[in-house]
Design an enzyme around this catalytic site. Structure first.
Site, mmCIF file in Angstrom:
data_model
loop_
_atom_site.group_PDB
_atom_site.id
_atom_site.type_symbol
_atom_site.label_atom_id
_atom_site.label_comp_id
_atom_site.label_asym_id
_atom_site.label_seq_id
_atom_site.Cartn_x
_atom_site.Cartn_y
_atom_site.Cartn_z
ATOM 1 N N CYS A 65 -124.201 -23.400 35.646
ATOM 2 C CA CYS A 65 -123.897 -22.869 34.284
ATOM 3 C C CYS A 65 -122.816 -21.909 34.562
ATOM 4 O O CYS A 65 -122.254 -20.997 33.846
ATOM 5 C CB CYS A 65 -125.014 -22.113 33.602
ATOM 6 N N GLU A 118 -128.455 -17.827 42.008
ATOM 7 C CA GLU A 118 -127.388 -17.014 42.044
ATOM 8 C C GLU A 118 -127.164 -16.166 43.213
ATOM 9 O O GLU A 118 -126.363 -15.138 43.421
ATOM 10 C CB GLU A 118 -126.918 -16.645 40.806
ATOM 11 N N HIS A 168 -117.350 -10.254 33.288
ATOM 12 C CA HIS A 168 -118.301 -10.663 32.052
ATOM 13 C C HIS A 168 -117.156 -10.325 30.911
ATOM 14 O O HIS A 168 -117.507 -11.172 29.922
ATOM 15 C CB HIS A 168 -119.377 -9.792 31.997
ATOM 16 N N ASP A 182 -122.101 -15.429 40.325
ATOM 17 C CA ASP A 182 -122.722 -14.519 41.235
ATOM 18 C C ASP A 182 -122.972 -15.130 42.561
ATOM 19 O O ASP A 182 -122.938 -14.464 43.566
ATOM 20 C CB ASP A 182 -124.033 -14.039 40.763
HETATM 21 C C1 PEP Z 1 -123.311 -16.777 37.215
HETATM 22 O O1 PEP Z 1 -123.550 -15.749 37.773
HETATM 23 O O2 PEP Z 1 -122.702 -17.661 37.306
HETATM 24 C C2 PEP Z 1 -124.031 -16.946 35.538
HETATM 25 C C3 PEP Z 1 -123.865 -17.891 35.006
HETATM 26 O O3 PEP Z 1 -124.449 -15.757 35.114
HETATM 27 P P1 PEP Z 1 -123.505 -14.505 34.540
HETATM 28 O O4 PEP Z 1 -121.892 -15.114 34.757
HETATM 29 O O5 PEP Z 1 -123.977 -14.272 33.441
HETATM 30 O O6 PEP Z 1 -123.646 -13.363 35.530
HETATM 31 MG MG MG Z 2 -125.211 -14.286 37.071
#
Ligand code: PEP
Ligand code: MG
Length: 589
Positions: free
Chosen positions: A512, A441, A199, A465
């Protein structure tokens, strides 16, 4: 001796997580540690050591009070009452006097003394067979951590003290640390820990600050004030770069600027392949300030609004009104393009102040995201109400993160309906037909996509994830980063499965996760049948360039070959071969 001493250049390779070239003086942030370093002190130092302790106690007292107030406003009094127990510890004179007496007697700095006294108290309590007293042991440990952090000066505070433009060098930065970066002063950052989809990496991209992570020991190599050159695209860091190196990078920076200038001209062009297949590009945002960049970079709408960042790096937790304003601002800025608001993905590495760390053994498998929302219905309902109220702007959609079973979607939808009923009674407007989706995910969700489909309107593949949980590879751990493989056959098959299910049930599927923003993987995703790609705004021009140079037929052919492959390396090779053929310039960034 006279004359300037020439320092030797040191070259290091890490994981480039946010592109760009930067050369600045370094600012080393002292690692924040729970371990208390032992240092003998003289008799004369005793009063100042006691003063440090008392200052830290006052700061801790104030923080707990502040957090308690916040928690009671957002989560209710029941959750806030746990801080009463913390307050008792920080105000306990017997405990405090014990620490002070030991400092005077042993002539040792406060940190190890505090830790050993606290351990003694906590051990004593945890041995008593009484669950109330056992919990007090946990309170003592939590409060001690907080006092130690105040004695050390948290990374966050050090970050706030930066006054000159610099490159931040840190052991690790939490998403909260990164969320509070002032980008006019922090020109880039490098860390010992971290990996490409952590993150912290995501925040670096959001802020468009070049960053290299996973360098293992950069904090041991660099001193504050040394010149550091970073190449965020390639993951390279040069400490005390030579004149030749600086010259090479001046040229490289000029070339990159030229490529970016050309890509900027795609802003108003459609994200359409050479043979006319449209793949909408939407944006991932973490901060409201990013909204302006979405249209400017040629993306249309928001595919992922990571709302937990409204809570991170802040002194206060946003309530219904503040969240409502944020969602309305997002909706208006993109209208009529869609804005997909993801409900809170808090937990694990994303804990705001006010949430006590639940001390879980495996927090990424613990109480996070939809699980945390369902176990904190007050918090969740506050957000659902804010989203519903904002949904009078009918471009708003909503999705749940980290769903692992159908029941979670059903429970979340039940709470949503409750909020709808409450709002109706209060005469407050909302969109009854708001589209609800889920993130896919967690591998279990991917495998039961057909069972989830009847409850939702769309899927959003969170590949960051999905890869982490499918392959059992911590996405933020540089030691296992080599095992984190987006082209692993398990991942390709899961994506293929989800897309097929979504087509069968008349849903649409977006990606995403970071895979959508990796130029060489874009043809593969399109060939597998993904309907939309959501990427950080800065990456939108690059992805549009790839789409516009691609034939849909070649993407389908690539996906077929990938599905028939036997290894991640072979799929990676096929993807690289195609991108080198159609858009080699994007590999220069
Ligand atoms: C992911 O897990 O790909 C996602 C888009 O969510 P985050 O990166 O916020 O966990
Ligand atoms: Mg995620």
């Amino acid at each position: 001796m006279t004359g300037k001493q020439v320092k030797t250049e040191i070259a290091l390779k890490g994981i480039g997580v946010s592109p760009g070239i930067a050369v600045f003086s370094s600012q080393l942030l002292t690692p924040h540690t729970d371990k208390a370093v032992r240092r003998p002190i003289s008799e004369e130092e005793v009063p100042s050591e006691i003063l440090r302790f008392e200052d830290a106690l006052i700061a801790t007292h104030d923080q707990i009070k502040h957090i308690q107030k916040q928690v009671s406003q957002v989560l209710g009094d029941e959750h806030a009452s746990i801080f009463d127990a913390h307050m008792l510890v920080v105000d306990d004179r017997t405990f405090i006097e014990d620490v002070i007496r030991t400092i005077k007697k042993d002539l040792i700095n406060v940190e190890p003394v505090l830790q050993s006294v606290a351990n003694r108290y906590a051990d004593m309590l945890s041995k008593v067979e009484d669950s109330y007293l056992a919990e007090r042991a946990a309170d003592i440990r939590d409060v001690t951590k907080r006092i130690l952090a105040n004695l050390a000066g948290e990374t966050l505070d050090q970050m706030k003290q930066i006054k000159e433009p610099c490159i931040v060098v840190a052991h690790d930065l939490s998403p909260s640390d990164t969320a509070s970066i002032n980008k006019t002063l922090v020109k880039a950052f490098v860390t010992d820990l971290g990996s490409s989809t952590s993150h912290t990496a995501i925040m670096a991209k959001a802020l468009e600050v070049p960053a290299v992570v996973g360098l293992h020991n950069i904090t041991a190599v660099v001193n504050s004030g040394e010149t550091v050159l970073i190449d965020g695209g390639k993951g390279l860091v040069f400490v005390n770069p030579t004149e030749e190196r600086l010259e090479e990078y001046r040229k490289r920076a000029e070339d990159q600027e030229q490529i970016l200038l050309e890509l900027a001209s795609l802003r108003d062009k459609a994200p359409e392949t050479m043979d006319g297949y449209l793949v909408p590009i939407t944006a991932n945002i973490e901060l409201l300030e990013e909204l302006e960049g979405v249209d400017a970079r040629g993306a249309k709408g928001i595919g992922l609004f990571r709302t937990e960042f409204l809570f991170l790096g802040k002194n206060s937790l946003p309530g219904e009104e503040q969240q409502y304003e944020a969602y309305v601002r997002a909706a208006k800025s993109q209208y009529p393009s869609p804005v997909v608001i993801r409900t809170l993905d808090l937990g694990a590495d994303k804990l705001p102040s006010g949430f006590e760390n639940p001390d879980e053994m495996n927090p990424f498998l613990g109480d996070r995201a939809i699980r945390l929302c369902l176990s904190h219905p007050e918090l969740f309902k506050t957000q659902l109400r804010a989203i519903l109220r904002a949904s009078v702007h009918d471009n708003i959609r909503m999705m749940y993160p980290m769903v692992s079973c159908v029941q979670e979607v059903m429970d979340a939808n039940t709470l949503l309906r409750q909020c709808m009923m409450e709002l109706s009674k209060e005469g407050i407007g909302f969109n009854q037909d708001i589209q609800i989706g889920t993130m896919i995910e967690v591998p279990s969700a991917a495998l039961i996509a057909d069972l989830i489909a009847p409850h939702v309107s769309f899927f959003s593949l969170g590949t960051n994830d999905l890869i982490q949980y499918t392959m059992a590879v911590d996405r933020g751990n540089e030691n296992v980063a080599h095992l984190y493989k987006p082209t692993h056959m398990a991942i390709i098959r899961l994506i293929d499965h989800v897309v097929k299910v979504s087509r069968k049930y008349g849903l649409w599927t977006c990606v995403c996760g970071q895979m959508a923003a990796s130029p060489h993987l874009v043809p593969l995703l399109i060939g597998l049948g993904v309907d939309e790609l959501s990427v950080s705004p800065s990456q939108a021009p690059v992805i549009k360039d790839v789409i516009r140079k691609l034939y849909y037929s070649s993407a389908v052919e690539l996906a077929q070959k990938a599905l028939n492959s036997a290894s991640a390396e072979h799929v990676e090779h096929l993807c690289r071969e195609l991108i080198e053929e159609i858009a080699p310039e994007v590999l220069e960034l």
